[in-house]
Design a protein around this motif. Structure first.
Motif, mmCIF file in Angstrom:
data_model
loop_
_atom_site.group_PDB
_atom_site.id
_atom_site.type_symbol
_atom_site.label_atom_id
_atom_site.label_comp_id
_atom_site.label_asym_id
_atom_site.label_seq_id
_atom_site.Cartn_x
_atom_site.Cartn_y
_atom_site.Cartn_z
ATOM 1 N N THR A 1 55.595 32.826 35.876
ATOM 2 C CA THR A 1 56.726 32.391 36.695
ATOM 3 C C THR A 1 56.907 33.352 37.874
ATOM 4 O O THR A 1 56.391 34.477 37.858
ATOM 5 N N GLY A 2 57.655 32.902 38.848
ATOM 6 C CA GLY A 2 57.976 33.769 39.971
ATOM 7 C C GLY A 2 58.730 35.010 39.532
ATOM 8 O O GLY A 2 58.527 36.099 40.063
ATOM 9 N N ALA A 3 59.601 34.848 38.531
ATOM 10 C CA ALA A 3 60.357 35.990 38.006
ATOM 11 C C ALA A 3 59.425 37.012 37.363
ATOM 12 O O ALA A 3 59.627 38.230 37.519
ATOM 13 N N HIS A 4 58.412 36.550 36.646
ATOM 14 C CA HIS A 4 57.432 37.473 36.053
ATOM 15 C C HIS A 4 56.705 38.241 37.162
ATOM 16 O O HIS A 4 56.514 39.455 37.064
ATOM 17 N N ILE A 5 56.282 37.510 38.191
ATOM 18 C CA ILE A 5 55.549 38.139 39.293
ATOM 19 C C ILE A 5 56.441 39.135 40.028
ATOM 20 O O ILE A 5 56.007 40.238 40.363
ATOM 21 N N ASP A 6 57.702 38.759 40.264
ATOM 22 C CA ASP A 6 58.645 39.682 40.907
ATOM 23 C C ASP A 6 58.817 40.960 40.082
ATOM 24 O O ASP A 6 58.819 42.066 40.635
ATOM 25 N N ALA A 7 58.964 40.816 38.767
ATOM 26 C CA ALA A 7 59.146 41.980 37.892
ATOM 27 C C ALA A 7 57.909 42.874 37.909
ATOM 28 O O ALA A 7 58.018 44.101 37.993
ATOM 29 N N ALA A 8 56.723 42.259 37.838
ATOM 30 C CA ALA A 8 55.480 43.038 37.872
ATOM 31 C C ALA A 8 55.334 43.760 39.207
ATOM 32 O O ALA A 8 54.894 44.913 39.255
ATOM 33 N N MET A 9 55.712 43.090 40.293
ATOM 34 C CA MET A 9 55.637 43.703 41.614
ATOM 35 C C MET A 9 56.623 44.874 41.702
ATOM 36 O O MET A 9 56.261 45.967 42.157
ATOM 37 N N HIS A 10 57.845 44.679 41.240
ATOM 38 C CA HIS A 10 58.872 45.724 41.272
ATOM 39 C C HIS A 10 58.458 46.958 40.444
ATOM 40 O O HIS A 10 58.654 48.090 40.867
ATOM 41 N N GLU B 1 51.280 43.012 45.789
ATOM 42 C CA GLU B 1 51.943 43.460 47.020
ATOM 43 C C GLU B 1 52.970 42.447 47.510
ATOM 44 O O GLU B 1 53.911 42.796 48.212
ATOM 45 N N GLY B 2 52.773 41.182 47.181
ATOM 46 C CA GLY B 2 53.676 40.131 47.625
ATOM 47 C C GLY B 2 53.244 38.801 47.055
ATOM 48 O O GLY B 2 52.164 38.687 46.466
ATOM 49 N N HIS B 3 54.094 37.782 47.232
ATOM 50 C CA HIS B 3 53.707 36.444 46.798
ATOM 51 C C HIS B 3 54.551 35.395 47.496
ATOM 52 O O HIS B 3 55.627 35.687 48.009
ATOM 53 N N THR B 4 53.985 34.209 47.563
ATOM 54 C CA THR B 4 54.671 33.048 48.107
ATOM 55 C C THR B 4 54.695 31.998 47.003
ATOM 56 O O THR B 4 54.237 32.249 45.885
ATOM 57 N N GLU B 5 55.160 30.827 47.339
ATOM 58 C CA GLU B 5 55.168 29.733 46.367
ATOM 59 C C GLU B 5 53.741 29.369 45.935
ATOM 60 O O GLU B 5 53.520 28.903 44.833
ATOM 61 N N VAL C 1 49.403 34.788 45.585
ATOM 62 C CA VAL C 1 49.784 36.160 45.250
ATOM 63 C C VAL C 1 48.856 37.103 46.018
ATOM 64 O O VAL C 1 47.644 36.891 46.058
ATOM 65 N N GLN C 2 49.437 38.152 46.614
ATOM 66 C CA GLN C 2 48.649 39.132 47.356
ATOM 67 C C GLN C 2 48.460 40.386 46.511
ATOM 68 O O GLN C 2 49.431 40.993 46.046
ATOM 69 N N ILE C 3 47.187 40.758 46.328
ATOM 70 C CA ILE C 3 46.818 41.964 45.591
ATOM 71 C C ILE C 3 45.751 42.692 46.405
ATOM 72 O O ILE C 3 44.720 42.084 46.745
ATOM 73 N N ASN C 4 45.981 43.958 46.705
ATOM 74 C CA ASN C 4 45.029 44.771 47.483
ATOM 75 C C ASN C 4 44.616 44.087 48.787
ATOM 76 O O ASN C 4 43.455 44.128 49.176
#
Length: 73
Positions: free
Chosen positions: A10-19, A40-44, A47-50
Motif C-alpha cells: 500500500t501507499g502507507a507501507h511505502i511511505d513508512a518504509a521511505m520515512h 526516495e519517492g513514489h507516485t501512484e 517507486v523511485q529507488i537509487n
C-alpha cells in the motif's frame, strides 16, 4: 518496523518504509530484478529507488496490472 520479506503493498507501507529508510528489493514474477535500496519517492504508478523508477501499477483497458513488488530486505 517491517520484517524481512514483508511486501509493501500500500501507499502507507511505502511511505513508512521511505520515512524509516528501510532498504527494499524489487521483485517481478517472483524473481529479484533489483537489489534496490532506500525508497526516495513514489507516485501512484511508480517507486523511485537509487534514482531509478520501478512501476508499481499499470492501468490499461480498465485492468490494473502490478508488475513489481517491493519487499523489505
Amino acid at each position: 518496523m517491517f520484517k524481512s520479506g514483508f511486501i509493501l503493498s500500500t501507499g502507507a507501507h511505502i511511505d513508512a518504509a521511505m520515512h524509516n529508510k528501510t532498504p527494499v528489493t524489487v521483485w517481478m514474477n517472483n524473481e529479484i530484478v533489483d537489489y534496490g535500496g532506500v525508497i526516495e519517492g513514489h507516485t501512484e504508478y511508480a517507486v523511485q529507488i537509487n534514482g531509478d523508477w520501478f512501476p508499481k501499477k499499470i492501468v490499461a483497458d480498465d485492468a490494473e496490472i502490478r508488475p513489481c513488488q517491493f519487499r523489505v530486505r
